[in-house]
Scaffold this motif. Structure first.
Motif, short mmCIF file in Angstrom:
data_model
loop_
_atom_site.label_atom_id
_atom_site.label_comp_id
_atom_site.label_asym_id
_atom_site.label_seq_id
_atom_site.Cartn_x
_atom_site.Cartn_y
_atom_site.Cartn_z
N THR A 92 0.76 18.02 -2.83
CA THR A 92 0.11 16.95 -3.53
C THR A 92 0.45 17.32 -5.27
OG1 THR A 92 -1.78 18.57 -3.29
CG2 THR A 92 -1.55 16.67 -1.60
N TRP A 93 0.41 18.59 -5.52
CA TRP A 93 0.79 18.65 -7.00
C TRP A 93 1.93 18.28 -7.35
CZ3 TRP A 93 4.33 21.13 -10.17
CH2 TRP A 93 3.65 21.46 -11.43
N LEU A 94 3.08 18.32 -6.50
CA LEU A 94 4.52 18.02 -6.78
C LEU A 94 4.46 16.67 -6.67
CD1 LEU A 94 7.24 18.65 -7.28
CD2 LEU A 94 7.74 18.79 -4.69
N ALA A 95 3.79 16.00 -5.86
CA ALA A 95 3.97 14.21 -5.88
C ALA A 95 3.12 13.94 -7.06
CB ALA A 95 3.10 13.94 -4.75
N ASP A 96 1.88 14.37 -7.61
CA ASP A 96 1.11 13.82 -8.69
C ASP A 96 2.09 14.25 -9.90
OD1 ASP A 96 -0.86 13.37 -7.01
OD2 ASP A 96 -2.19 15.04 -7.47
N ALA A 156 15.93 19.68 0.01
CA ALA A 156 14.52 20.16 0.26
C ALA A 156 13.82 20.42 -1.11
CB ALA A 156 14.72 21.43 0.83
N ASP A 157 12.38 19.98 -0.77
CA ASP A 157 11.37 20.02 -2.03
C ASP A 157 10.69 21.42 -1.92
OD1 ASP A 157 11.86 17.58 -3.59
OD2 ASP A 157 11.17 16.59 -1.83
N ARG A 174 0.75 -1.39 0.23
CA ARG A 174 0.12 0.00 0.11
C ARG A 174 0.91 1.27 0.06
NH1 ARG A 174 -4.06 -1.97 4.78
NH2 ARG A 174 -5.17 -3.57 3.67
N GLN A 175 0.43 2.41 -0.66
CA GLN A 175 1.10 3.33 -0.71
C GLN A 175 0.44 4.67 0.17
OE1 GLN A 175 2.36 5.08 -4.45
NE2 GLN A 175 4.01 3.66 -4.71
N ALA A 176 1.27 5.41 0.87
CA ALA A 176 0.97 6.51 1.41
C ALA A 176 2.14 7.42 0.99
CB ALA A 176 1.17 6.36 2.97
N LEU A 177 1.44 8.91 1.20
CA LEU A 177 2.50 9.75 0.84
C LEU A 177 3.54 10.11 2.03
CD1 LEU A 177 3.29 12.16 -1.31
CD2 LEU A 177 1.81 13.67 -0.07
N ARG A 178 4.67 9.74 1.92
CA ARG A 178 5.53 9.85 2.77
C ARG A 178 6.45 11.45 2.83
NH1 ARG A 178 9.09 4.36 1.09
NH2 ARG A 178 7.19 3.06 1.25
N ILE A 179 6.24 11.93 3.96
CA ILE A 179 6.67 13.52 4.14
C ILE A 179 7.62 13.61 5.01
CG2 ILE A 179 6.02 15.93 4.12
CD1 ILE A 179 3.30 15.45 3.22
N GLY A 180 9.01 13.82 4.62
CA GLY A 180 9.96 14.01 5.62
C GLY A 180 9.98 15.45 6.09
N LEU A 182 -1.31 26.84 5.39
CA LEU A 182 -1.21 25.48 5.62
C LEU A 182 -1.96 24.74 4.23
CD1 LEU A 182 -1.88 24.76 9.38
CD2 LEU A 182 0.33 24.99 7.94
N GLU A 183 -3.03 25.39 3.91
CA GLU A 183 -3.74 24.69 2.87
C GLU A 183 -3.00 25.00 1.41
OE1 GLU A 183 -6.59 23.27 2.43
OE2 GLU A 183 -7.92 23.61 3.96
N LYS A 184 -2.28 25.90 1.19
CA LYS A 184 -1.34 26.31 0.04
C LYS A 184 -0.24 25.30 0.18
CE LYS A 184 1.03 29.91 -2.60
NZ LYS A 184 1.28 31.18 -2.66
N ALA A 185 0.22 25.17 1.12
CA ALA A 185 1.55 24.47 1.36
C ALA A 185 1.04 22.74 0.98
CB ALA A 185 2.19 24.28 2.74
#
Length: 336
Positions: free
Chosen positions: A250-254, A188-189, A46-52, A242-245
């Motif tokens: 999510t846009w970058l991950a997509d 850093a992303d 299963r895949q989650a979005l992993r955020i460091g 926070l919403e913009k971040a």
């Protein structure tokens, strides 16, 4: 609990099973390690979005994670927070106070917080953080936040287990831009400048502009679209930004998924951890009684000036590689 009894409730999202599985993963007992490997092999993919996430001391990492996590759970997402606390160099103990600092989020039914001691591991993460991420994914979490010990040039290991690396910084810290240095800036992303509220808002906006300029000077990475990496202002206190971040994350991950970078990056990470585990296993073989005795013997010879460090190390390596290793002595020590 038997292995079958642990695997099924874990994949159904049972928190107690997840906690016990993490404890098993973090154990150093050989029999527990064998069970942990079997458990990991049995888990579904299963895949989650992993955020460091890393940040300078006092920047408000815990406050940010709580506000950010609450925003995500309000959207119906399940969020796991893996917080790594520094261990004492003297006693080996850790405070593990992240649940106390994130009191509201820790009570959220859609959130799971697990603090772990670093146990002198370098890179800002614990020895088994990567495997704990796998457990959280198997348990059905949508987002896994990995909070490192604290910012530093050596704290880049989290990038090898996350899909996105977020650097949290405070407004205008004097030499902060110089202090962060190039190493962590290059991985850093997104850089988030926290505390962009009240009297610090104007300062925070200037800091964002400074970091945006610094990021443009870095070499372009093949897995970044135009405009990334970028710097953004946020306020964990008011929730502004926070919403913009999150939208940028999510846009970058997509984008990376659509262009093949997401899976390619995870494949490279898997290769990295294979080699890391192999190195750890080889080092563990040096912890056998007969090997420790040979190392002490050769170390004494080096201390007495009877051998130089490079030659001594080469002889030990030759001895370890020999079929009869463990029953013969290094050549320089024979007949001593």
């Amino acid at each position: 609990m038997g292995m079958d009894e642990l695997t099924e409730p874990l994949t159904q999202g049972n928190r107690r099973a997840l906690s016990r599985a993490i404890t098993l993963i973090e154990s150093t007992r050989p029999d527990h390690r064998a069970r942990a490997v079997a458990l990991l092999a049995a888990l579904p993919e299963r895949q989650a979005l992993r955020i460091g996430l890393s940040g300078t001391p006092g920047v408000g990492k815990s406050t940010f994670i709580e506000a950010f996590g609450k925003m995500l759970t309000a959207q119906g997402l399940k969020v796991a927070v893996l917080a790594v606390d520094p261990s004492s160099a003297r006693s080996g103990g850790s405070i593990l106070g992240d649940k106390t600092r994130m009191e509201t989020l820790s009570r959220d039914p859609n959130a799971f917080i697990r603090p772990s001691p670093s146990r002198a591991e370098l890179g800002g993460v614990a020895r088994r953080t990567r495997e704990t991420v796998r457990l959280c994914e198997a348990a059905g979490f949508d987002v896994v936040l990995i909070e490192t010990v604290g910012v530093g040039q050596s704290e880049t290991l989290v990038a090898e287990m996350s899909d996105l690396f977020i650097l949290l910084l405070a407004p205008a810290g004097g030499d902060e831009l110089q202090g962060v240095k190039r190493g962590i800036m290059e991985i850093a992303d997104i850089i988030l400048v926290n505390k962009a509220d009240g009297d610090l808002r104007e300062t925070a906006m200037r800091t964002v502009a400074d970091y945006a300029g610094a990021l443009r000077l870095l070499r372009k990475r093949p897995y970044d679209p135009e405009g990334f990496p970028k710097a953004l202002p946020v306020s964990a206190y008011t929730g502004e930004g926070l919403e913009k971040a999150w939208a940028n994350m999510t846009w970058l991950a997509d984008w990376r998924r659509e262009h093949g970078h997401f899976d390619a990056r995870r494949a490279e990470q898997a290769r990295h951890w294979f080699l890391s585990e192999l190195r750890a296993g080889l080092l563990a073989r040096l912890d056998r009684p007969e090997v420790r005795a040979r190392l002490r013997e050769m170390g004494d010879a080096v201390a007495r000036g009877e051998s130089d460090p490079d030659s001594a190390a080469a002889q030990i390596l030759d001895w370890l590689a020999a079929p009869e290793a463990g029953s013969s002595r290094p050549r320089s020590l024979q007949g001593a």
